[in-house]
Design a protein around this motif. Structure first.
Motif: not given
Length: 437
Positions: A108-109, A112, A164, A166-168, A180, A182
């Motif tokens: 995620v970090d 994102n 895009d 966010p990835v969670s 995501t 996306s």
């Protein structure tokens, strides 16, 4: 950009093979090098100023035509610098459901921090096209003071842009997964065009450097345009190519309309000036609608539809869209040191858009030398730059064999990085075979 181990370019090419054309992206024949500079050596001049038809027949000649005057392809990429591998890796991680919580947090970090840049810069365009056999054809009759012409071509233009989100982390017991919203936003335009035009001298006279001939011309192009757009979740696609094909057919709208252009040329012994008024009547072409009636769909198509609704609600895409072929002017000027040696330039005076919404305003500078003897190749070189939008610039080069066979290449001067290597952001190639002047 590769998604689910499937090359995006190859997926787009699969669609292109079944489509007829894409307007406003493909530059025909040797015009890839010479742009809108009117000249008597190339039938592709008819794609710009219709008055150039008067230049394309020699004295006493009744007909001139192209055998296969233009066939080519071009590509353009955003400044995405190695994001292809990153999206590939994200696609792989989205398939996993055995991530530890620490692994999921790291993913995620990492992504994102990457995806917003890809959303801003990540796009690609592909255009391809060609003339119908024997087109264009320029002809005249003894009773006419000028020349008639007929032109017919088919083209395709496709663009893919990254949207895009966010990835969670999704947690299931002691394991986790990532997801995501996306997506890829794909816009496609196809066009089959038939044009009819006429040009004739209006005035001839003057003395010294003021001596010359004033030519007027006009043309009507009838377009059959199909426009489609799709939102494709990268987290919900197992067979990317098949999904593109299915959604394309469902989302396409077809419009038939005509555009009118008029042109003028002042031709003197050592110089030439031209003015073209393009798309005077500003015809309109509708896109297929996305993000509506999602309840009637199932599976992947329904998921993509709901995501299109979300992006439309956020103002990132339009559910309904109409392309207007906007009116604009093009001027060109050239100096002829000899009848075979030219230095010229052309410039669009107004901003306009291609069928996929990309802003354009082209400046071209070019020179060419076409020897009188058929066995000596003709050569040409040029520079072209978009004054708005992408503002990309490129060098162009072309040559003519036996006064019949044309090869032209565009090589972008702006670069990006792929797999650690620098590559041009724009490339194009044209081939053509036409009756020589």
């Amino acid at each position: 950009m590769i998604i689910k181990r499937s090359c995006l370019l190859m997926s787009i090419l699969a669609i292109s093979a079944g489509a007829s054309a894409a307007p406003s992206g493909y530059i025909p024949g040797s015009a890839l090098t010479t742009g809108g500079i009117s000249n008597s050596y190339a039938l592709s001049s008819l794609a710009y100023n219709p008055a150039s038809a008067q230049l394309l027949l020699r004295h006493g000649e009744k007909t001139r035509f192209g055998w296969l005057s233009s066939l080519g392809v071009s590509t353009e990429f955003g400044n995405v610098a190695n994001f292809e591998d990153e999206i590939n890796q994200l696609s792989d991680e989205l398939d996993r459901d055995d991530l530890t919580l620490n692994e999921a947090g790291d993913i995620v970090d990492r992504f994102n921090g990457i995806l917003p840049t890809l959303g801003a810069e990540g796009y690609m365009k592909l255009s391809s096209g060609g003339a119908f056999p024997l087109m264009p054809v320029v002809f005249t009759f003894n009773a006419l003071p000028g020349n008639l012409f007929v032109d017919a071509s088919t083209e395709v233009l496709i663009s893919g842009r990254f949207l895009d989100a966010p990835v969670s982390v999704q947690i299931s017991g002691s394991n986790g997964s990532v997801s995501t919203q996306s997506s890829l936003y794909l816009k496609s335009g196809t066009d089959v065009r038939v044009g009819f035009g006429y040009a004739q001298p209006i005035f001839a006279g003057g003395t010294d450097w003021k001596a010359g001939q004033f030519i007027l011309g006009g043309k009507v192009d009838v377009h059959r345009v199909g426009l489609s757009k799709q939102v494709l979740l990268i987290d919900d696609v197992d067979d990317f190519g098949d999904t593109i094909k299915n959604d394309y057919d469902q989302n396409e709208a077809v419009t038939t309309a005509a555009s009118l252009s008029v042109g003028a040329i002042w031709k003197a012994e050592n110089y030439q000036l031209g003015l073209t008024l393009n798309n005077v009547n500003e015809p309109e072409f509708d896109y297929g609608v996305v993000g509506t009636n999602c309840g009637g769909l199932t599976g992947t198509a329904q998921n993509n539809c709901f995501q299109a609704q979300n992006f439309a609600a956020d103002g990132r895409i339009d559910s309904t869209e109409t392309h207007t072929m906007r009116a604009y002017s093009t001027v060109d000027a050239s100096f002829w040191a000899t009848p075979n040696l030219m230095l010229g330039t052309s410039l669009d005076l107004g901003e306009h858009e291609d069928f996929l919404g990309a802003s354009q305003q082209w400046l071209t500078i070019a020179t060419f030398y076409q020897p009188g003897h058929w066995a000596i190749p003709g050569i040409r070189a040029g520079f072209r730059q978009n004054q708005v939008g992408s503002e990309l610039s490129s060098a162009t080069f072309g040559f003519t064999l036996f006064k019949n066979v044309n090869f032209d290449l565009e090589y972008g001067l702006d670069t990006t990085t792929v797999d650690g290597s620098s590559m041009p952001r724009s490339l194009a190639f044209n081939f053509g075979f036409e009756e020589h002047f």
